[in-house]
Write an enzyme that holds these catalytic residues in place. Structure first.
Site, PDB file in Angstrom:
ATOM      1  N   GLY A 233       0.775  -1.230   0.000  1.00 52.86           N
ATOM      2  CA  GLY A 233       0.000   0.000   0.000  1.00 52.86           C
ATOM      3  C   GLY A 233       0.805   1.276   0.000  1.00 52.86           C
ATOM      4  O   GLY A 233       0.260   2.364   0.200  1.00 52.86           O
ATOM      5  N   GLU A 270       4.788  -6.325   1.560  1.00 53.95           N
ATOM      6  CA  GLU A 270       4.588  -6.877   0.223  1.00 53.95           C
ATOM      7  C   GLU A 270       4.082  -5.811  -0.758  1.00 53.95           C
ATOM      8  O   GLU A 270       2.987  -5.929  -1.287  1.00 53.95           O
ATOM      9  CB  GLU A 270       3.617  -8.073   0.280  1.00 53.95           C
ATOM     10  CG  GLU A 270       2.347  -7.801   1.072  1.00 53.95           C
ATOM     11  CD  GLU A 270       1.351  -8.944   1.044  1.00 53.95           C
ATOM     12  OE1 GLU A 270       1.768 -10.111   1.001  1.00 53.95           O
ATOM     13  OE2 GLU A 270       0.137  -8.644   1.059  1.00 53.95           O
ATOM     14  N   GLY A 272       3.824  -3.588  -4.281  1.00 54.28           N
ATOM     15  CA  GLY A 272       3.938  -3.850  -5.714  1.00 54.28           C
ATOM     16  C   GLY A 272       4.223  -2.566  -6.462  1.00 54.28           C
ATOM     17  O   GLY A 272       5.314  -2.338  -6.974  1.00 54.28           O
ATOM     18  N   ARG A 273       3.224  -1.685  -6.477  1.00 55.70           N
ATOM     19  CA  ARG A 273       3.304  -0.432  -7.221  1.00 55.70           C
ATOM     20  C   ARG A 273       4.571   0.363  -6.894  1.00 55.70           C
ATOM     21  O   ARG A 273       5.257   0.856  -7.786  1.00 55.70           O
ATOM     22  CB  ARG A 273       2.067   0.413  -6.901  1.00 55.70           C
ATOM     23  CG  ARG A 273       1.984   1.731  -7.639  1.00 55.70           C
ATOM     24  CD  ARG A 273       0.924   2.635  -6.995  1.00 55.70           C
ATOM     25  NE  ARG A 273      -0.303   1.931  -6.712  1.00 55.70           N
ATOM     26  CZ  ARG A 273      -1.344   1.893  -7.534  1.00 55.70           C
ATOM     27  NH1 ARG A 273      -1.301   2.527  -8.681  1.00 55.70           N
ATOM     28  NH2 ARG A 273      -2.434   1.219  -7.195  1.00 55.70           N
ATOM     29  N   CYS A 348     -12.801   3.395 -30.395  1.00 57.86           N
ATOM     30  CA  CYS A 348     -14.069   4.040 -30.760  1.00 57.86           C
ATOM     31  C   CYS A 348     -14.927   4.257 -29.514  1.00 57.86           C
ATOM     32  O   CYS A 348     -16.064   3.770 -29.414  1.00 57.86           O
ATOM     33  CB  CYS A 348     -14.814   3.189 -31.777  1.00 57.86           C
ATOM     34  SG  CYS A 348     -13.956   2.990 -33.343  1.00 57.86           S
ATOM     35  N   TYR A 377       0.308  -1.591 -12.836  1.00 51.21           N
ATOM     36  CA  TYR A 377      -1.133  -1.540 -13.080  1.00 51.21           C
ATOM     37  C   TYR A 377      -1.493  -0.752 -14.335  1.00 51.21           C
ATOM     38  O   TYR A 377      -2.486  -0.029 -14.361  1.00 51.21           O
ATOM     39  CB  TYR A 377      -1.867  -0.941 -11.869  1.00 51.21           C
ATOM     40  CG  TYR A 377      -1.684  -1.742 -10.608  1.00 51.21           C
ATOM     41  CD1 TYR A 377      -2.232  -3.002 -10.470  1.00 51.21           C
ATOM     42  CD2 TYR A 377      -0.930  -1.234  -9.550  1.00 51.21           C
ATOM     43  CE1 TYR A 377      -2.047  -3.739  -9.309  1.00 51.21           C
ATOM     44  CE2 TYR A 377      -0.749  -1.968  -8.383  1.00 51.21           C
ATOM     45  CZ  TYR A 377      -1.314  -3.225  -8.278  1.00 51.21           C
ATOM     46  OH  TYR A 377      -1.137  -3.951  -7.130  1.00 51.21           O
TER      47      TYR A 377
END
Length: 403
Positions: A233, A270, A272-273, A348, A377
């Site tokens: 986070g 843990e 990620g980002r 479109c 992401y």
């Protein structure tokens, strides 16, 4: 942008046979960033990478020497990690695990399974007996508290499909202790309450709350705790506001009083980002520009089917403009100067938008827009095959060279 990235785009643009469209991942930058993060980690603290942020195997391989392990949330992610390493520690999470996934996780020797419900716990017990294998678990807890930081994505402290409600802890522990086979063992607790928090001080306070709760349950239920997983986070800012201050966070953590209380307990993170976002770039060529109802539009070869994050999160993706000298036509090259422009894709749908009202001093068809902070992401959450457009190319900066 670093010199390696600009050099890579210039080289690739000169070799192109179609409008430029590519992801470029700076593996050198990822490794340097994570190496620096690990240097400030307190003792008995371990860093895992949540591969949902970006499961690219080249990134997994680049991170392997620097982190303790990986967090996965599906069979596909688990097998991606095992394709790189048969031994690296794996944490297996996610709120909707199927029996086939749980069985594979046990067979693949994951280090810990994050248990998200009482039913999931009971199914793990059955599988452990079937395979005659010991299974170490962490109970993921959704705390009943208003003391957690507030972010755009929140999974804890509110009604949520994630984790066991705090009121279910006693029942879950009783199920484990009353099992005569004793194959499933509670080794600790897992908390992942929010995503993309940019407030380091509040995050440190949240970790201290996790520790307080875990130690309270340890005493109350006579548990032998070995692991406290505080989740991830850590936030990345997509505007001019600062991102998460890792140095401040680890300094606050180091100076807190939790260490005298959690002797012998490993503390896991843990993210990620935060590990990869700043080291991925989505570069795409402007294929048309136009004025419509007093607004200006730049249409790129690509769009939200390649990078869905800005549409999903409702923000403008930060970018820089690479001015290209390539123009293959005999007629005049379209351009605008000193305008606000909406950067949109080739789909479109009017929802195919990457940036609204971006001021540019000059912009021309054939220039390349380099969307920064596209390492997490972006590609993997996108609807790649909508309308059947070709996928972007993928390149990697490694050892100062683009490959």
């Amino acid at each position: 942008m670093n010199d390696s990235l600009l050099s890579a785009i210039e080289t690739l643009n000169n070799k192109k046979t179609a409008p430029f469209c590519a992801y470029i991942y700076d593996l050198d930058g990822i490794q340097a960033h994570v190496r620096q993060m690990c240097q400030t980690l307190p003792k008995q603290t371990y860093l895992f990478y949540a591969i949902k942020a970006n499961p690219d195997q080249r990134i997994i391989k680049a991170l392997l020497p620097f982190i303790h392990g990986f967090e996965v949330a599906s069979i596909g992610e688990l097998l991606s990690v095992r394709a790189v390493s048969k031994q690296v520690p794996i944490l297996f999470g996610g709120p909707g695990k199927k029996d086939v996934e749980l069985e594979l996780a046990i067979r693949q020797k994951v280090s810990y399974i994050h248990v998200e419900s009482v039913l999931e716990l009971q199914r793990i017990q059955i599988l452990a007996q079937k395979l005659n294998e010991k299974v170490n678990i962490l109970l993921r807890i959704n705390l009943r508290t208003n003391a957690l930081p507030k972010t755009k994505i929140t999974m804890g402290g509110i009604p949520s499909p994630f984790g066991l409600d705090e009121s279910d802890i006693q029942r879950a522990i009783a199920i484990v202790k009353e099992d005569p086979h004793h194959l499933v063992q509670i080794k600790g607790f897992h908390f992942h309450s929010l995503s993309n928090n940019v407030h380091a001080a509040m995050h440190a306070e949240m970790v201290q709350l996790y520790v307080q709760k875990a130690l309270e349950w340890q005493r109350l239920y006579n548990l032998d705790l070995q692991v406290l997983n505080a989740g991830g986070g850590f936030g990345v800012s997509y505007n001019k506001a600062p991102s998460f201050d890792w140095q401040q966070f680890t300094s606050l953590l180091q100076g807190s009083n939790i260490w005298q209380d959690i002797k012998g307990i490993q503390l896991f993170f843990e993210p990620g980002r935060y590990l990869v976002a700043d080291y991925g770039f989505y570069a795409t060529e402007i294929i048309d520009i136009k004025k419509s109802h007093q607004q200006h539009f730049a249409i790129v070869r690509g769009g939200t089917h390649h990078n869905r994050l800005p549409s999903s999160w409702g923000h403008n993706q930060p970018f820089q403009l690479y001015t290209s000298d390539t123009w293959p036509y005999t007629f005049q090259r379209p351009n605008f100067q000193n305008i606000k422009v909406n950067i949109v894709g080739e789909l479109c749908t009017p929802k195919d938008r990457l940036h609204t009202d971006a001021y540019v001093s000059a912009i021309s068809v054939g220039d390349i827009i380099i969307f920064e902070k596209s390492g997490a992401y972006c590609w993997t959450i996108s609807h790649h095959d909508f309308l059947g457009h070709p996928h972007p190319a993928f390149y990697y900066i490694e050892g100062g060279q683009v490959r």
